[in-house]
Enzyme design. Sequence first.
Site, mmCIF file in Angstrom:
data_model
loop_
_atom_site.group_PDB
_atom_site.id
_atom_site.type_symbol
_atom_site.label_atom_id
_atom_site.label_comp_id
_atom_site.label_asym_id
_atom_site.label_seq_id
_atom_site.Cartn_x
_atom_site.Cartn_y
_atom_site.Cartn_z
ATOM 1 N N THR A 39 -11.760 55.890 -1.713
ATOM 2 C CA THR A 39 -11.449 54.547 -2.180
ATOM 3 C C THR A 39 -11.322 53.673 -0.928
ATOM 4 N N ALA A 85 -3.916 62.943 -3.063
ATOM 5 C CA ALA A 85 -4.767 61.897 -3.642
ATOM 6 C C ALA A 85 -3.946 61.006 -4.566
ATOM 7 N N THR A 103 -5.533 58.074 -11.514
ATOM 8 C CA THR A 103 -5.478 59.059 -10.425
ATOM 9 C C THR A 103 -4.118 59.744 -10.348
ATOM 10 N N THR A 128 7.097 61.082 -4.339
ATOM 11 C CA THR A 128 7.646 60.043 -3.458
ATOM 12 C C THR A 128 9.102 59.730 -3.807
ATOM 13 N N ASP A 129 9.821 59.192 -2.829
ATOM 14 C CA ASP A 129 11.217 58.776 -3.081
ATOM 15 C C ASP A 129 11.284 57.654 -4.123
ATOM 16 N N GLU A 130 10.167 56.941 -4.296
ATOM 17 C CA GLU A 130 10.197 55.787 -5.208
ATOM 18 C C GLU A 130 10.418 56.180 -6.662
ATOM 19 N N TYR A 152 3.252 51.707 -9.744
ATOM 20 C CA TYR A 152 2.927 52.799 -8.814
ATOM 21 C C TYR A 152 3.936 53.931 -8.959
ATOM 22 N N LYS A 156 3.525 57.810 -10.337
ATOM 23 C CA LYS A 156 3.869 58.978 -9.505
ATOM 24 C C LYS A 156 4.906 59.849 -10.204
ATOM 25 N N ASN A 182 6.606 56.656 5.121
ATOM 26 C CA ASN A 182 5.995 57.214 6.326
ATOM 27 C C ASN A 182 5.490 56.124 7.256
ATOM 28 N N LYS A 191 0.110 48.291 4.537
ATOM 29 C CA LYS A 191 1.513 48.706 4.460
ATOM 30 C C LYS A 191 2.298 48.015 5.571
ATOM 31 N N PRO A 207 4.111 38.292 6.980
ATOM 32 C CA PRO A 207 4.659 37.843 5.688
ATOM 33 C C PRO A 207 5.806 38.734 5.203
HETATM 34 P P1 NAD Z 1 -3.422 56.552 1.164
HETATM 35 O O1 NAD Z 1 -3.585 55.446 0.193
HETATM 36 O O2 NAD Z 1 -3.517 56.274 2.619
HETATM 37 O O3 NAD Z 1 -4.488 57.717 0.864
HETATM 38 C C1 NAD Z 1 -4.806 58.134 -0.433
HETATM 39 C C2 NAD Z 1 -6.109 58.933 -0.360
HETATM 40 O O4 NAD Z 1 -6.418 59.413 -1.678
HETATM 41 C C3 NAD Z 1 -7.318 58.119 0.101
HETATM 42 O O5 NAD Z 1 -8.074 58.852 1.049
HETATM 43 C C4 NAD Z 1 -8.128 57.893 -1.175
HETATM 44 O O6 NAD Z 1 -9.519 57.770 -0.951
HETATM 45 C C5 NAD Z 1 -7.797 59.163 -1.938
HETATM 46 N N1 NAD Z 1 -7.958 59.022 -3.390
HETATM 47 C C6 NAD Z 1 -7.497 58.014 -4.187
HETATM 48 N N2 NAD Z 1 -7.853 58.230 -5.459
HETATM 49 C C7 NAD Z 1 -8.536 59.406 -5.482
HETATM 50 C C8 NAD Z 1 -9.139 60.169 -6.511
HETATM 51 N N3 NAD Z 1 -9.119 59.757 -7.777
HETATM 52 N N4 NAD Z 1 -9.747 61.334 -6.183
HETATM 53 C C9 NAD Z 1 -9.789 61.750 -4.884
HETATM 54 N N5 NAD Z 1 -9.234 61.068 -3.870
HETATM 55 C C10 NAD Z 1 -8.611 59.908 -4.167
HETATM 56 O O7 NAD Z 1 -2.039 57.223 0.808
HETATM 57 P P2 NAD Z 1 -0.943 57.916 1.744
HETATM 58 O O8 NAD Z 1 -0.017 56.895 2.254
HETATM 59 O O9 NAD Z 1 -1.629 58.832 2.687
HETATM 60 O O10 NAD Z 1 -0.158 58.767 0.655
HETATM 61 C C11 NAD Z 1 -0.564 60.097 0.348
HETATM 62 C C12 NAD Z 1 0.338 60.634 -0.747
HETATM 63 O O11 NAD Z 1 1.690 60.617 -0.312
HETATM 64 C C13 NAD Z 1 0.304 59.806 -2.029
HETATM 65 O O12 NAD Z 1 0.342 60.700 -3.124
HETATM 66 C C14 NAD Z 1 1.580 58.972 -1.974
HETATM 67 O O13 NAD Z 1 2.047 58.684 -3.247
HETATM 68 C C15 NAD Z 1 2.510 59.911 -1.230
HETATM 69 N N6 NAD Z 1 3.576 59.279 -0.432
HETATM 70 C C16 NAD Z 1 3.275 58.318 0.486
HETATM 71 C C17 NAD Z 1 4.278 57.770 1.280
HETATM 72 C C18 NAD Z 1 3.986 56.714 2.311
HETATM 73 O O14 NAD Z 1 4.921 56.160 2.879
HETATM 74 N N7 NAD Z 1 2.744 56.426 2.621
HETATM 75 C C19 NAD Z 1 5.610 58.201 1.118
HETATM 76 C C20 NAD Z 1 5.881 59.195 0.157
HETATM 77 C C21 NAD Z 1 4.858 59.731 -0.600
HETATM 78 O O1 TDX Z 2 3.541 42.312 3.657
HETATM 79 C C1 TDX Z 2 4.577 42.948 3.388
HETATM 80 N N1 TDX Z 2 5.788 42.346 3.526
HETATM 81 C C2 TDX Z 2 6.959 42.980 3.231
HETATM 82 O O2 TDX Z 2 8.043 42.396 3.382
HETATM 83 C C3 TDX Z 2 4.536 44.305 2.906
HETATM 84 C C4 TDX Z 2 3.222 45.005 2.721
HETATM 85 C C5 TDX Z 2 5.716 44.921 2.610
HETATM 86 N N2 TDX Z 2 6.892 44.277 2.753
HETATM 87 C C6 TDX Z 2 8.135 44.996 2.386
HETATM 88 C C7 TDX Z 2 8.150 45.607 1.006
HETATM 89 C C8 TDX Z 2 8.995 46.836 1.181
HETATM 90 O O3 TDX Z 2 10.370 46.502 1.036
HETATM 91 O O4 TDX Z 2 8.247 46.106 3.290
HETATM 92 C C9 TDX Z 2 8.745 47.263 2.618
HETATM 93 C C10 TDX Z 2 7.732 48.372 2.743
HETATM 94 O O5 TDX Z 2 6.605 48.005 1.976
HETATM 95 P P1 TDX Z 2 5.308 48.948 1.860
HETATM 96 O O6 TDX Z 2 4.823 49.270 3.236
HETATM 97 O O7 TDX Z 2 4.377 48.301 0.903
HETATM 98 O O8 TDX Z 2 5.927 50.297 1.291
HETATM 99 P P2 TDX Z 2 6.801 50.595 -0.037
HETATM 100 O O9 TDX Z 2 6.566 49.585 -1.082
HETATM 101 O O10 TDX Z 2 8.214 50.840 0.400
HETATM 102 O O11 TDX Z 2 6.116 51.984 -0.506
HETATM 103 C C11 TDX Z 2 5.800 52.990 0.485
HETATM 104 O O12 TDX Z 2 6.755 54.023 0.481
HETATM 105 C C12 TDX Z 2 6.762 54.924 -0.591
HETATM 106 C C13 TDX Z 2 4.400 53.555 0.255
HETATM 107 O O13 TDX Z 2 3.460 52.498 0.171
HETATM 108 C C14 TDX Z 2 4.345 54.405 -0.975
HETATM 109 O O14 TDX Z 2 3.054 55.003 -1.109
HETATM 110 C C15 TDX Z 2 5.385 55.488 -0.854
HETATM 111 O O15 TDX Z 2 5.429 56.274 -2.021
#
Ligand code: NAD
Ligand code: TDX
Length: 341
Positions: A39, A85, A103, A128-130, A152, A156, A182, A191, A207
């Site tokens: 994606t 994914a 997904t 996720t913690d969310e 979202y 999850k 993360n 993010k 922003p």
């Molecule tokens: P990301 O959005 O960077 O990556 C998601 C990946 O999944 C991408 O490579 C995308 O192409 C692939 N994908 C999406 N839909 C798909 C499908 N239908 N089939 C196959 N592949 C598909 O996400 P991330 O930040 O690396 O998060 C990874 C996992 O960890 C997610 O499940 C997310 O919910 C969880 N998570 C993320 C965070 C965070 O802070 N980023 C925290 C806690 C949990």
């Molecule tokens: O432009 C921004 N301005 C802003 O103030 C963005 C993108 C975010 N924010 C704020 C919203 C949240 O309070 O920052 C905080 C973090 O935002 P994100 O990076 O969008 O993360 P969050 O919504 O906390 O979710 C993340 O943590 C849990 C990941 O995107 C999820 O995939 C994970 O499950």
Amino acid sequence: MSRNVYLVTGGAGFIGSNYIHYLFEKYAQVKVINLDKLTYAGNPENLNDLKNNPDYVFIKGDICDSTIVNRIFEEFKPDYLINFAAESHVDRSIGDAEDFIRTDMYGVYVLLEATRKYGLERFIQISTDEVYGSIESGSFTEESPLKPGNPYSASKAGGDRLTYSYFNTYQLPVIITRASNNYGPYQYPEKLIPLFVTNAMEDKSLPLYGDGKNVRDWLYVKDHCKAIEFVLKNGELGEVYNIAGGSEKENIEITRLILELMDKPESLIKPVADRIGHDRRYSLDSSKLHQLGWQPQHSFDVAMRETVQWYVDHQDWWKPLKSGEYLEYYKKHYPEGKSLT
Ligand code: NAD
Ligand code: TDX
């Protein structure tokens, strides 16, 4: 020594690609199959260094497609499946939740059904913690009720509980992890941290939603990868493990830190309208995992400095991502709010 086969789904994204790198660093003998739909968030360049490694196999495909998932089980006979994914960005889920439901819920079902049919050693669902929702004070344990507050996190939570149900009903060898926010290399620049670092580099505004006082607990991605592997090897089947970073910060603190590390003025901060249904604070109690023997190893200050430096050093990685589809998306969803140009 026999070589374990890992099926990593969503391995071309942020955490999945860090996890695959971690596996090849940790094990002399390992085979990794990466099934990713590519994606907007999936980027095979995250794993360019493994391109010619015969033990790394990339397959472009959708976890919702049972034909391709079954074929992978038949051909590669994975020992472990780690499902990263997902559609992962809260703001996008508020705009349109359809892909999230597909997904993050149906895709998990397809993977669980294939596991039921073919069997494997461990199925790790990356939740996720969310899923717990927001908490004013104190921290959620694994026993806390789930109260996801946006599409979202609700999708999850569906995938999380569906995974548990396959343990309870069919005795599938599943474990569920719930990590906090993360940060680190290869995070898509939508993010908070990579968006603000890359905007600051280009002297664009940052922003900040609402009053900027929402709290997130920050976990370095390399600590997260280690925790997943630790849980895979040591966790109990059917259990949930919280993975906390232990670094709770208000968004405004993170924003000021980024500007300080980059030697940029605070005038770049642009307060914008709040996210709809914005969760105020996430906080995890990780003592269950600590008792099992895992602790984060990286200090927030050092890992944040390294992360900012990584984006400074890798403009060729993120610059193309901040054009095209990305700008179209923001123009559509934030016609007057989030100015990126
Ligand atoms: P990301 O959005 O960077 O990556 C998601 C990946 O999944 C991408 O490579 C995308 O192409 C692939 N994908 C999406 N839909 C798909 C499908 N239908 N089939 C196959 N592949 C598909 O996400 P991330 O930040 O690396 O998060 C990874 C996992 O960890 C997610 O499940 C997310 O919910 C969880 N998570 C993320 C965070 C965070 O802070 N980023 C925290 C806690 C949990
Ligand atoms: O432009 C921004 N301005 C802003 O103030 C963005 C993108 C975010 N924010 C704020 C919203 C949240 O309070 O920052 C905080 C973090 O935002 P994100 O990076 O969008 O993360 P969050 O919504 O906390 O979710 C993340 O943590 C849990 C990941 O995107 C999820 O995939 C994970 O499950």
